[in-house]
Design a protein around this motif. Structure first.
Motif, PDB file in Angstrom:
ATOM      1  N   GLY A  24       0.815  -1.217   0.000  1.00 45.08           N
ATOM      2  CA  GLY A  24       0.000   0.000   0.000  1.00 45.08           C
ATOM      3  C   GLY A  24       0.847   1.264   0.000  1.00 45.08           C
ATOM      4  N   ILE A  25       1.873   1.302   0.840  1.00 51.06           N
ATOM      5  CA  ILE A  25       2.761   2.470   0.880  1.00 51.06           C
ATOM      6  C   ILE A  25       3.534   2.590  -0.424  1.00 51.06           C
ATOM      7  CG2 ILE A  25       4.796   3.444   2.017  1.00 51.06           C
ATOM      8  CD1 ILE A  25       3.715   2.388   4.651  1.00 51.06           C
ATOM      9  N   SER A  26       3.920   1.465  -1.008  1.00 50.96           N
ATOM     10  CA  SER A  26       4.638   1.483  -2.290  1.00 50.96           C
ATOM     11  C   SER A  26       3.760   2.060  -3.400  1.00 50.96           C
ATOM     12  CB  SER A  26       5.092   0.072  -2.666  1.00 50.96           C
ATOM     13  OG  SER A  26       5.943  -0.467  -1.688  1.00 50.96           O
ATOM     14  N   ILE A  27       2.488   1.662  -3.423  1.00 49.29           N
ATOM     15  CA  ILE A  27       1.562   2.191  -4.430  1.00 49.29           C
ATOM     16  C   ILE A  27       1.380   3.697  -4.236  1.00 49.29           C
ATOM     17  CG2 ILE A  27      -0.839   2.156  -5.223  1.00 49.29           C
ATOM     18  CD1 ILE A  27      -0.911  -0.813  -4.461  1.00 49.29           C
ATOM     19  N   PHE A  28       1.253   4.121  -2.983  1.00 42.68           N
ATOM     20  CA  PHE A  28       1.104   5.552  -2.696  1.00 42.68           C
ATOM     21  C   PHE A  28       2.321   6.332  -3.185  1.00 42.68           C
ATOM     22  CE2 PHE A  28       1.675   9.185   0.201  1.00 42.68           C
ATOM     23  CZ  PHE A  28       0.483   9.868  -0.040  1.00 42.68           C
ATOM     24  N   ALA A  29       3.522   5.796  -2.928  1.00 46.46           N
ATOM     25  CA  ALA A  29       4.752   6.456  -3.389  1.00 46.46           C
ATOM     26  C   ALA A  29       4.818   6.492  -4.908  1.00 46.46           C
ATOM     27  CB  ALA A  29       5.966   5.727  -2.819  1.00 46.46           C
ATOM     28  N   ALA A  30       4.385   5.413  -5.545  1.00 45.18           N
ATOM     29  CA  ALA A  30       4.399   5.362  -7.013  1.00 45.18           C
ATOM     30  C   ALA A  30       3.509   6.441  -7.604  1.00 45.18           C
ATOM     31  CB  ALA A  30       3.961   3.980  -7.489  1.00 45.18           C
ATOM     32  N   LEU A  31       2.324   6.632  -7.014  1.00 44.00           N
ATOM     33  CA  LEU A  31       1.391   7.644  -7.515  1.00 44.00           C
ATOM     34  C   LEU A  31       1.856   9.054  -7.170  1.00 44.00           C
ATOM     35  CD1 LEU A  31      -2.003   5.911  -6.674  1.00 44.00           C
ATOM     36  CD2 LEU A  31      -1.041   6.284  -8.944  1.00 44.00           C
ATOM     37  N   LEU A  32       2.340   9.226  -5.944  1.00 44.59           N
ATOM     38  CA  LEU A  32       2.713  10.560  -5.474  1.00 44.59           C
ATOM     39  C   LEU A  32       3.982  11.083  -6.137  1.00 44.59           C
ATOM     40  CD1 LEU A  32       1.947  12.794  -3.385  1.00 44.59           C
ATOM     41  CD2 LEU A  32       3.537  11.685  -1.809  1.00 44.59           C
ATOM     42  N   VAL A  33       4.944  10.202  -6.365  1.00 41.74           N
ATOM     43  CA  VAL A  33       6.251  10.629  -6.909  1.00 41.74           C
ATOM     44  C   VAL A  33       6.493  10.043  -8.301  1.00 41.74           C
ATOM     45  CG1 VAL A  33       8.732  10.739  -6.491  1.00 41.74           C
ATOM     46  CG2 VAL A  33       7.144  10.737  -4.548  1.00 41.74           C
ATOM     47  N   GLY A  34       6.160   8.774  -8.485  1.00 40.39           N
ATOM     48  CA  GLY A  34       6.430   8.137  -9.772  1.00 40.39           C
ATOM     49  C   GLY A  34       5.630   8.724 -10.922  1.00 40.39           C
ATOM     50  N   LEU A  35       4.361   9.066 -10.658  1.00 46.87           N
ATOM     51  CA  LEU A  35       3.525   9.657 -11.706  1.00 46.87           C
ATOM     52  C   LEU A  35       4.082  10.999 -12.179  1.00 46.87           C
ATOM     53  CD1 LEU A  35       0.954   9.496 -13.426  1.00 46.87           C
ATOM     54  CD2 LEU A  35      -0.307  10.524 -11.519  1.00 46.87           C
ATOM     55  N   PRO A  36       4.443  11.927 -11.275  1.00 45.67           N
ATOM     56  CA  PRO A  36       5.045  13.192 -11.737  1.00 45.67           C
ATOM     57  C   PRO A  36       6.378  12.991 -12.457  1.00 45.67           C
ATOM     58  CG  PRO A  36       4.240  13.428  -9.485  1.00 45.67           C
ATOM     59  CD  PRO A  36       4.149  11.970  -9.824  1.00 45.67           C
ATOM     60  N   ILE A  37       7.218  12.060 -11.957  1.00 39.02           N
ATOM     61  CA  ILE A  37       8.504  11.832 -12.614  1.00 39.02           C
ATOM     62  C   ILE A  37       8.292  11.279 -14.020  1.00 39.02           C
ATOM     63  CG2 ILE A  37      10.580  10.381 -12.603  1.00 39.02           C
ATOM     64  CD1 ILE A  37      10.719  10.694  -9.606  1.00 39.02           C
ATOM     65  N   GLY A  38       7.373  10.333 -14.153  1.00 37.36           N
ATOM     66  CA  GLY A  38       7.084   9.782 -15.474  1.00 37.36           C
ATOM     67  C   GLY A  38       6.545  10.826 -16.424  1.00 37.36           C
ATOM     68  N   THR A  39       5.714  11.729 -15.889  1.00 36.24           N
ATOM     69  CA  THR A  39       5.171  12.814 -16.712  1.00 36.24           C
ATOM     70  C   THR A  39       6.273  13.763 -17.156  1.00 36.24           C
ATOM     71  OG1 THR A  39       3.098  12.682 -15.444  1.00 36.24           O
ATOM     72  CG2 THR A  39       3.437  14.642 -16.794  1.00 36.24           C
ATOM     73  N   MET A 102      11.925   1.628  -5.303  1.00 36.63           N
ATOM     74  CA  MET A 102      11.773   0.784  -6.493  1.00 36.63           C
ATOM     75  C   MET A 102      10.451   1.064  -7.188  1.00 36.63           C
ATOM     76  SD  MET A 102      12.900  -1.470  -8.584  1.00 36.63           S
ATOM     77  CE  MET A 102      14.300  -2.330  -7.841  1.00 36.63           C
ATOM     78  N   ALA A 103       9.398   1.274  -6.397  1.00 35.16           N
ATOM     79  CA  ALA A 103       8.076   1.542  -6.964  1.00 35.16           C
ATOM     80  C   ALA A 103       8.074   2.844  -7.768  1.00 35.16           C
ATOM     81  CB  ALA A 103       7.038   1.630  -5.843  1.00 35.16           C
ATOM     82  N   ILE A 104       8.736   3.859  -7.252  1.00 35.11           N
ATOM     83  CA  ILE A 104       8.803   5.155  -7.935  1.00 35.11           C
ATOM     84  C   ILE A 104       9.475   5.006  -9.298  1.00 35.11           C
ATOM     85  CG2 ILE A 104       9.932   7.419  -7.874  1.00 35.11           C
ATOM     86  CD1 ILE A 104       9.471   7.326  -4.783  1.00 35.11           C
ATOM     87  N   ALA A 105      10.628   4.324  -9.312  1.00 32.40           N
ATOM     88  CA  ALA A 105      11.363   4.152 -10.565  1.00 32.40           C
ATOM     89  C   ALA A 105      10.589   3.272 -11.542  1.00 32.40           C
ATOM     90  CB  ALA A 105      12.740   3.553 -10.284  1.00 32.40           C
ATOM     91  N   TYR A 106      10.011   2.211 -11.031  1.00 34.27           N
ATOM     92  CA  TYR A 106       9.297   1.241 -11.881  1.00 34.27           C
ATOM     93  C   TYR A 106       8.074   1.889 -12.538  1.00 34.27           C
ATOM     94  CZ  TYR A 106       7.463  -3.375 -13.181  1.00 34.27           C
ATOM     95  OH  TYR A 106       7.008  -4.467 -13.877  1.00 34.27           O
ATOM     96  N   TYR A 107       7.269   2.573 -11.724  1.00 32.42           N
ATOM     97  CA  TYR A 107       6.029   3.131 -12.269  1.00 32.42           C
ATOM     98  C   TYR A 107       6.284   4.355 -13.134  1.00 32.42           C
ATOM     99  CZ  TYR A 107       1.168   4.599 -12.560  1.00 32.42           C
ATOM    100  OH  TYR A 107      -0.079   4.946 -13.030  1.00 32.42           O
ATOM    101  N   SER A 108       7.303   5.141 -12.822  1.00 34.70           N
ATOM    102  CA  SER A 108       7.582   6.327 -13.629  1.00 34.70           C
ATOM    103  C   SER A 108       7.904   5.954 -15.072  1.00 34.70           C
ATOM    104  CB  SER A 108       8.738   7.135 -13.018  1.00 34.70           C
ATOM    105  OG  SER A 108       9.930   6.374 -12.990  1.00 34.70           O
ATOM    106  N   ARG A 109       8.592   4.830 -15.260  1.00 33.26           N
ATOM    107  CA  ARG A 109       8.891   4.391 -16.627  1.00 33.26           C
ATOM    108  C   ARG A 109       7.619   3.944 -17.343  1.00 33.26           C
ATOM    109  NH1 ARG A 109      12.699   6.092 -19.219  1.00 33.26           N
ATOM    110  NH2 ARG A 109      14.383   5.219 -17.959  1.00 33.26           N
ATOM    111  N   LEU A 110       6.738   3.275 -16.635  1.00 33.56           N
ATOM    112  CA  LEU A 110       5.477   2.847 -17.239  1.00 33.56           C
ATOM    113  C   LEU A 110       4.597   4.053 -17.571  1.00 33.56           C
ATOM    114  CD1 LEU A 110       4.573  -0.296 -15.078  1.00 33.56           C
ATOM    115  CD2 LEU A 110       5.657  -0.204 -17.322  1.00 33.56           C
TER     116      LEU A 110
END
Length: 220
Positions: A24-39, A102-110
């Motif tokens: 759950g915390i990993s998903i939150f980090a992916a959305l909060l940080v990974g989504l902006p980085i990917g954008t 790891m979640a941030i890096a993984y999701y930002s690429r997706l």
């Protein structure tokens, strides 16, 4: 219920809760940080609206390095950083630090890949209408790519569950750690099989839910 499950039901529920916390915390980090980085990776690419070679290269290197790390080595490598962030390197909360990175890096690429699938004509139309960058991002890019973004998050979540199974090395607990300690190390093979079935069930439910919602969101 099988007798072995009843015997360890308290520990099983605890391990499931620990897995939910970590994922759950990993998903939150992916959305909060990974989504902006990917954008940003998408917007700063060559030929895009905010083309910025230096920023793109920096973010790209960060994502590539983190994703290239064998996860177990990343956990060990980040122990000093984890201790600095949460005050300890042991426990479920400590396990969320390397998982989140790891979640941030993984999701930002997706996210970057999902946005690249948006037809360029849509962005050009938005620019011609005088839309600002935030409007283009939230009213055009994210709307057009919402199905792919959700599928990417679904894939990421399943990967996070897989990563969480090795967090026993820092006392993170979780279903995978429970299966190894109580099932494998105590020669309770039946218990280990049941825990594997539970993991498969969780993964299948997440995949089915994510795919179903993504299909409903896909208006193409």
């Amino acid at each position: 219920m099988p007798e072995i499950i009843l015997k360890y039901q308290a520990e099983i529920w605890q391990s499931i809760g620990e897995t939910f916390v970590m994922v759950g915390i990993s998903i939150f980090a992916a959305l909060l940080v990974g989504l902006p980085i990917g954008t940003l990776l998408y917007l700063c690419r060559k030929g895009q609206m905010l083309e910025n070679r230096a920023l793109y290269s920096s973010l790209n290197i960060f994502v590539n390095i983190v994703r290239s790390f064998p996860f177990l080595l990343l956990v060990v490598f980040l122990i000093p950083f984890t201790r600095f962030i949460v005050g300890t390197a042991i426990g479920t909360m400590a396990a969320t630090v390397p998982l989140s990175i790891m979640a941030i890096a993984y999701y930002s690429r997706l996210v970057e890949q999902a946005l690249l699938e948006v037809p360029r004509g849509i962005i050009e139309s938005a620019v011609s209408m005088g839309a600002s960058v935030p409007e283009i991002i939230f009213k055009f890019l994210f709307v057009e790519a919402r199905s792919s973004l959700l599928l990417g998050l679904t894939t990421s979540t399943i990967s996070f569950i897989s990563y969480s199974t090795v967090m026993g090395i820092v006392g993170g607990g979780g279903v995978g750690d429970f299966a190894i300690r109580y099932g494998y190390q105590r020669f309770e093979t039946e218990l280990m099989i049941y825990m594997i079935i539970i993991m498969i069930f969780f993964v299948q439910m997440i995949q089915y839910t994510g795919t179903t919602i993504a299909k409903k969101l896909d208006k193409r």
